[in-house]
Design a protein around this motif. Sequence first.
Motif, PDB file in Angstrom:
ATOM      1  N   THR A   1     -28.773 -53.330   1.675  1.00  0.00           N
ATOM      2  CA  THR A   1     -27.544 -54.086   1.874  1.00  0.00           C
ATOM      3  C   THR A   1     -26.459 -53.640   0.903  1.00  0.00           C
ATOM      4  O   THR A   1     -25.294 -53.489   1.289  1.00  0.00           O
TER       5      THR A   1
ATOM      6  N   ARG B   1     -22.919 -51.869   1.951  1.00  0.00           N
ATOM      7  CA  ARG B   1     -21.641 -52.446   1.505  1.00  0.00           C
ATOM      8  C   ARG B   1     -20.820 -51.400   0.759  1.00  0.00           C
ATOM      9  O   ARG B   1     -19.601 -51.354   0.893  1.00  0.00           O
ATOM     10  N   TYR B   2     -21.475 -50.570  -0.024  1.00  0.00           N
ATOM     11  CA  TYR B   2     -20.774 -49.518  -0.748  1.00  0.00           C
ATOM     12  C   TYR B   2     -20.158 -48.497   0.214  1.00  0.00           C
ATOM     13  O   TYR B   2     -19.038 -48.042   0.014  1.00  0.00           O
TER      14      TYR B   2
ATOM     15  N   GLU C   1     -19.253 -49.120   3.293  1.00  0.00           N
ATOM     16  CA  GLU C   1     -18.196 -49.768   4.056  1.00  0.00           C
ATOM     17  C   GLU C   1     -16.937 -50.004   3.227  1.00  0.00           C
ATOM     18  O   GLU C   1     -15.832 -49.747   3.679  1.00  0.00           O
ATOM     19  N   ARG C   2     -17.102 -50.506   1.994  1.00  0.00           N
ATOM     20  CA  ARG C   2     -15.946 -50.924   1.200  1.00  0.00           C
ATOM     21  C   ARG C   2     -15.671 -50.068  -0.015  1.00  0.00           C
ATOM     22  O   ARG C   2     -14.623 -50.183  -0.624  1.00  0.00           O
TER      23      ARG C   2
ATOM     24  N   VAL D   1     -19.594 -52.371  -4.537  1.00  0.00           N
ATOM     25  CA  VAL D   1     -20.728 -53.241  -4.239  1.00  0.00           C
ATOM     26  C   VAL D   1     -20.382 -54.690  -4.561  1.00  0.00           C
ATOM     27  O   VAL D   1     -20.548 -55.592  -3.758  1.00  0.00           O
TER      28      VAL D   1
ATOM     29  N   GLU E   1     -17.393 -57.375  -5.681  1.00  0.00           N
ATOM     30  CA  GLU E   1     -15.949 -57.562  -5.753  1.00  0.00           C
ATOM     31  C   GLU E   1     -15.608 -58.421  -6.953  1.00  0.00           C
ATOM     32  O   GLU E   1     -16.369 -59.302  -7.349  1.00  0.00           O
TER      33      GLU E   1
END
Length: 96
Positions: free
Chosen positions: A75, A79-80, A82-83, A86, A88
């Motif tokens: 996960t 997330r890394y 995608e954005r 890791v 925010e």
Amino acid sequence: MSGLLVASLIILSLSILGCMFRLLIGPSISDRIAALDTIGVLLLAMIAIIGMILGTQAYFDIILLIGILTFIGTTAFARYIERGVVLETGDDKRDR
């Protein structure tokens, strides 16, 4: 029955070697993440088979721990990708 379990351990270890190749040589980061997740699942299966060979339930806690860590790691990597981050910080100025 024990011979079948040992044979399955050998097959799983060969599968881990194949996934290690994909992890090191993989053409994209998503291939490497999938290989790492697969290695985690294969380790879970190997530990379960070792527990069956030894006839104990002591390894179930280890299986649960590795499963949770594998899920969290996959996960976090997704997330890394995608954005680009890791965790925010919470300084989201777009909401103002």
